[in-house]
Structures are given as structure tokens and as C-alpha cells.
Write an enzyme that holds these catalytic residues in place. Sequence first.
Site, PDB file in Angstrom:
ATOM      1  CE1 TYR A   1      -0.234 -10.791  -6.153  1.00  8.26           C
ATOM      2  CE2 TYR A   1      -0.070  -8.837  -7.534  1.00  8.26           C
ATOM      3  CZ  TYR A   1       0.346  -9.558  -6.435  1.00  8.26           C
ATOM      4  OH  TYR A   1       1.319  -9.054  -5.627  1.00  8.26           O
TER       5      TYR A   1
ATOM      6  N   GLY B   1      -5.943  -1.555   2.556  1.00  7.93           N
ATOM      7  CA  GLY B   1      -6.683  -2.646   1.948  1.00  7.93           C
ATOM      8  C   GLY B   1      -7.883  -2.297   1.108  1.00  7.93           C
TER       9      GLY B   1
ATOM     10  N   PRO C   1      -3.397   3.230   3.577  1.00  7.72           N
ATOM     11  CG  PRO C   1      -4.626   5.109   2.879  1.00  7.72           C
ATOM     12  CD  PRO C   1      -3.911   4.525   4.072  1.00  7.72           C
ATOM     13  N   GLY C   2      -2.688   2.309   0.201  1.00  8.64           N
ATOM     14  CA  GLY C   2      -1.685   2.434  -0.868  1.00  8.64           C
ATOM     15  C   GLY C   2      -2.392   2.433  -2.204  1.00  8.64           C
TER      16      GLY C   2
ATOM     17  CB  CYS D   1       9.992 -15.429 -24.708  1.00  6.16           C
ATOM     18  SG  CYS D   1      10.201 -14.963 -26.423  1.00  6.16           S
TER      19      CYS D   1
ATOM     20  CE1 TYR E   1       1.519  -3.199  -3.528  1.00  3.90           C
ATOM     21  CE2 TYR E   1      -0.720  -2.497  -4.011  1.00  3.90           C
ATOM     22  CZ  TYR E   1       0.291  -2.714  -3.099  1.00  3.90           C
ATOM     23  OH  TYR E   1       0.091  -2.436  -1.776  1.00  3.90           O
TER      24      TYR E   1
END
Lengths: 436, 436
Positions: free
Chosen positions: B335, B252, B293-294, B360, B389
Site C-alpha cells: 500500500y 474503518g 473495528p479491527g 531481494c 495487517y
Amino acid sequence: MKFLGNDMITLEDGVLKIDGYDARELAERYGTPLYVMSESQIVRNYRAYEDAFREYEKKTGKDFILCYAYKANANLAITRLLSKLGGGADVVSGGELYIARLSKVPPEKIVFNGNCKTEEEIVMGIENNIRAFNVDSISELILINRIANEMGAVANVAFRINPDVDPKTHPKIATGLKKSKFGLDVQSGMAMKAVKMALEMDNVKVVGVHCHIGSQLTDLSPFEEETRKVMDFVVELEREGIKIEDVNLGGGLGIPYHKDREVPTPYQLAEVIINTMMEYQDKVDLPNLLLEPGRSIVGTAGVLLAKVHHIKETPYGKWVMIDAGMNDMMRPAIYDAYHEIVPCVFREEREVVNIAGGLCESSDVFGRDRNIPKVKVGDILAILDVGAYGISMANNYNGRGRPRMVLTSEKGVYIIRERETYGDLIAKDIVPGYLL
Amino acid sequence: MKFLGNDMITLEDGVLKIDGYDARELAERYGTPLYVMSESQIVRNYRAYEDAFREYEKKTGKDFILCYAYKANANLAITRLLSKLGGGADVVSGGELYIARLSKVPPEKIVFNGNCKTEEEIVMGIENNIRAFNVDSISELILINRIANEMGAVANVAFRINPDVDPKTHPKIATGLKKSKFGLDVQSGMAMKAVKMALEMDNVKVVGVHCHIGSQLTDLSPFEEETRKVMDFVVELEREGIKIEDVNLGGGLGIPYHKDREVPTPYQLAEVIINTMMEYQDKVDLPNLLLEPGRSIVGTAGVLLAKVHHIKETPYGKWVMIDAGMNDMMRPAIYDAYHEIVPCVFREEREVVNIAGGLCESSDVFGRDRNIPKVKVGDILAILDVGAYGISMANNYNGRGRPRMVLTSEKGVYIIRERETYGDLIAKDIVPGYLL
């Protein structure tokens, strides 16, 4: 019991059937998650447009051309089916143009949209002698002319205008507002300037005016306003001695995601558009009419079947965990979209549940506080109206392969897209030698 | 000029370099859009965690295990690099477990997360004898025990608890609120009930407690609150005679997407977590500490290079159209995420522009009203902090193949993911014979 828009779905003795096939059996035979596309529903949706707009051809002697918007669902079986029915193609990339040609769509029924066409894409469009590039900017017009010149060709161009019409839909899919990235502004004279520039060029031919104001429109008044703004511009062009052969009003007709809310039909859309067009019959020679529906052709024809793997009771509600996820169908996560969700067996008892996919992300929720017939682990749920913007936006997030897709038809059930395997997840990856 | 978090980027004579390689040359040689991952930055980010949390091992004699969150970026070269560095794996699907094992991650460093694990996935986890299934529901616990029994095995289980901590991040990536789909509620006694059920089962072994409250956290106080809630639960378990070997606090930690806003470092995170853990040293035998963690491992290491194809002036602003799009990188569309965007050549003159991808859809915009050095058609733009991501959520929307990815290392530049072709777009499609 019927579901608004989903004529292919029937409920027989509490069991959900798609084109007469038991949905549980489809899930069992082909695995879950599973996209099911109904041929009968696609044909019905397509024919409604053809029927409704035939009136335009009768009244004007001009053509009506339906260019199916490939972005909604460009599965090769679906695009081929629509091509066989007589449909054209609205493509927005070299990839979609490739699929349209593989689907045997005649070039004169292909239009190429987009705000960032590349040189390669323009070459491909010219090679295929498509009906029109819908030109989005002066920069693009100049590039098309230069490439056509190098190729010794003449490219057909239509001009995408930005009419500043509020489509009253989700902001992410509203495309005709003045602050949108799309099109040439009419009011400031930019669109007219572009057309006049084109007339001075040797390797482009001005054929049309194009417009698209947004997607999932459930009110017809924006279409009327759009038609008027486009035709006013056509009149303006005519005054300058510029004759327009094609008017393309884009797509955007909504579908009934909410089963308690009727949306306009293609017949109602046709009435509004044709009546508005006819008001201009004394002012200009009326043009051919092109439309680019996507969602309203394939959206209601698709169902996503998923299996319930776990049910969790919490003090704050009950969670039903299914094996479809946001990677399979992004619309709830990206647009907070509502999709009707029903079990494939309707038990008498009902309950209020939340329905979640299996991805490690809070936005992977298909529905909250849904009152549905009670479900158990092992049951199959059907998420309705996923034929458009479902598989087309699917991805491998969370290390998940994209799902299988079948087509239900009178002739039987056909796999039209294979499920991705673990191997597919890494098929494009290469580990450098020193890391092996 | 330096960019916060992107140590691998340098600006030399106004030219952007990544690990010393001229970004324009990378774009020219490998084509655009192009993901560039910096090995040096990944190593730096990984080592920061190892360094920071070594203190926990020294103070407690227990292990610290970094389980890299595969969902952030599971490209096989990246996962193999992290495995070579000693990293474990946080996997959330059979696909990710497959990639972790191909990357030679030792089973004792693999944890399996997710709220909808299937039978196949549970079998695969047991076969691989992973460190723990982080159990999300009682339904899952029962299934794991049943499958382990059928396999004549004992499965290691940890319990994901829902601590009801507000992570102060985007709602779509907040995962530890009580109304979230994840975890077992502590307050109502559900988590305790699950652990006690497990102790009565023959084929599961209770090894840990797991928690994950959300992603892109830029404030450390939620981590402190989380640690306290988890350790309070561990104390509660100890009172019941249940000893916990592993505490997994999830991931996170945020990264500095905004270059003018510092975010906490792994060292600051370690200080908060270790100090909080040490408060419990007299109450319980302190456990091994796992983290997942990522984003903070790979996020800052990734750059997306894209070429400017068109520039459009409108009365409402200037649009720069680039050949990357929301299909390549969904974060702005899904997001409303901010990513720093800079040209690869810094001209002196600056201007305010909107930067859009070529899809489009109105949400395909990477930045609005950005004041950047002036760009021209043909220039290369760099979108920063896309290592997490980015490719993991990429898709084929609008008929676009997913981009190529290269790794810049001291040894050279390596293609670690090949670009998808038109053929790839339809590789899984099958047209039924009657439609051919």
C-alpha cells in the site's frame, strides 16, 4: 488453441488439459484452490537456457552456470527437480540455502544474494563453501572477512554492482537504478574501492562481479547495457591487475503474461549476452558466465485452479467469485499484475466479467472486464502463469490456509505441497495461561 | 516525548520502552525481527469503543456489539484477550470462525462476512448458530437457505448493502464504491429484491442490514453518509413491513500512522453515528448497533523490532539495512504505507536515511528520506503501528520464517507466536519418490 508460453496446456474438445490431465478432474480430486506445476514445462524452460548458453561455453571454453532464483518458487520438489536437471541456486537467505542443500545442489553452484545478510547466514554460507557471496556493501564485506577469519576459512566473494540501468519494468521489481537499495555504485568508485579492500583482506577471495537489474524484462536492450557496464568494470579491474573468474548477470527475463504479446526467448537473450561478451574477448580473459533466472524457469509452468462459488449481477458489471484469493497469489494485489484467466470448459457463448477472490479486501480481484467463455457456479477457472511469485508470497490473510500444490509429470500426478488446515493457522500461537 | 496513539510507548533517558519494558532488552531476549503487542494498548483501544458507544445503549435501550475484525490480527492470544474483554468477532472465513470459537466468543456475537462463502463455511456458521451471515449476493442467499434446509435449521441473515460512499482512503481498501465487488446495490433495487426473496424462504431469518465502506478512514463524514444511507434503507424496509433488528456499520476508523496528524477517536465516531441514528428514532424502532473495528483496536498496539545489520553509504543516500522485511510486514510494499520508525536509543545527532528490509525486491523498503536520531550497526529500530495487517499478511517470501510475537502485559512478557524455523518452510512440501 494454444496459450503463449504454456506448452503444457492443451484444449481438447473445449476442455483444458495440463500435461494431458483434465484440469476439472485435478480440481475435483485434489480440491480447490489448487496450484498445478507442470514438470514438462519446467524442464522445457530450463533446457532452453542450457541449450541457448551452451554456445558461450563452446566459444570461450568457460562455464555457463544457471543458478535458479529460489525466491520465485522454493517448493522442495521443484528445487529438487531443477537440481537433478543440473541447475544451481541463487539463494537470498539462510532458509533458501537450507532448501538448496536439501535439494542436493552442489555448493559450487550456489550463490548467496541480498542486502542484509546476517552473521548466521554468512556462517552457513562459509560452512557450505558456496561459490560466492554476492557482496552488497562494504559493511558486509568486512563482516564476511571477520567471520571467515574466526572460522579459519576463506570466503569467496563477488561484488554486486549497481549499474544504473533502467530495466523498463514495474518500479517495485526494478533493482539496478542508482536510487535502489542494491549494490555498489560503480561511477563514484565505490565498487572499485570495495574490491581493493577485499584484496587486502586475508579471509576473502575475490572471484566475481555480479549484477541484477530487475524482473519481468520484456526488452533485451537493458540486458545489453547491463552486460556492457559489467564487462567495462571487469576491464577496469583487469587494468588494475585484478582477474575476475565469474561474471553473474542475474536474472530478469520476462514471460508472456499477456497471451497476445511475444517476449524474448532465452535464445534471443543468449544471442545478445554472448555477442556483447565476445566484444570483450581481446580486452580480458573472458569469465565463467552465471545467470539467475527464476520467473522464466517456473512462471509459465504454474496454473492456479479455482472454483466459482457465486456469480453476482450488479448494475455495474458481473462478478464471478472464486475460492482462490490474494492470500494464495498476491501478484494482482501487489503489482496490479495481469494474469490470463480461462475456464476449464470453453462454452461457445462469451461474456465480460470481473473475477474476484473471496477475501475482504478490494484489491482481491484477479481480473476486471475480462471477455471469457461463459461460466456457471461450480465451474473451474484456471489462472495462468502463476508458477513464479505465487506460492512463494502466499500467506494466511483472512484466516485462510495456503493451497495444495500438485506436480503433473509423465509418471503421474503428485502432491508436492499439502494444504494448510485450520490447525496450521494457529500452530505457532500460544495463549498465556492467564488468558485461557 | 509521546507518540500519537501509542500510549504504551515511553521514552526514558533516550531509551524506548513498551509497557515499561526496555525495547532493546526485548529484542535481545526474544531475537529479531520481533512483533511486540501491548496488552494495555489493546485494552485501552477496546474500552474507548465500549465507553463511547454505551451512550447508544442508554439512549435506545438496544445493544451495542463490537465485533472485532479478525482479519486485522487473528493471533489466538489477541483474539482470546478481546473475547475476555467482551468483544465479538467479525470473521471472513472458516479459519477465522474456528479461531473465534476457540477464543470462546459467544455465537451471538459472531458475524460472518465475505463475498465468496463456501458450502463448508456456511455449514460451519449454521452449526455454530452465529448472529448473522452478512449476505453479499443473491447466489449466496439461495445457497444459505438450501444448506439450512438440508440441516433442518434456520440461518440468520443480514444484507450487506453497497451504499456507493467514497471513504476517501487508499483505493485498495475502499470497499463501498459501486464498482466494488462487495454488497448488494441499493439504488437499483437489488438489495430490496434480496430481502424480499429471503422473506419468502423457509430456512433463513432476516435480522439485519450490514455495510462497510473501507479501511483507515481519517474523515468522519463518510461514516455519517454511510449511516444515513443504511438507515434510509431500514426506513424503506419498515415501510414494506420488514423489521430490522441489527444494523452493522462495519469498521474503518483510521489510526495515526503519521505522528503529526490527529485522527478521529472512537468518541468522535460515536457522536457522529449516534446523532445520525437518533435522527431516525421517530421513523423506525431503532435497531441494535454492531461495529467491526479491527485496525483501530490492535493497530497502534503493535511494534516491530528489527536489528540494523549493515549501513551503506551511496552517492544517492544512506541505507540502513534491517532484519525485518516485507515478508514480515507487507504494508509499505503493498500500500506504499507510511509507518513511523524510531531507534530504541535516541542519540542527539540526527541524520536522513533510507531504511530497507533484507529481501531481494526493490519494494522491500520501510522508509525513505527519514530524519531520525543517528543509528549504528547493531542498534534496534522500532517500526510503529504494526498491530493490524502485520502478522496477518506475513509470509515466507525469500525463504524467511515468520517472526516471533510477544505480548507485554502487567503480568510479564509472553511469547504469543513462535518464530518459524527452516523446517517450517518445507513442512508442507513433499518430494515425489522418483525425484529423491
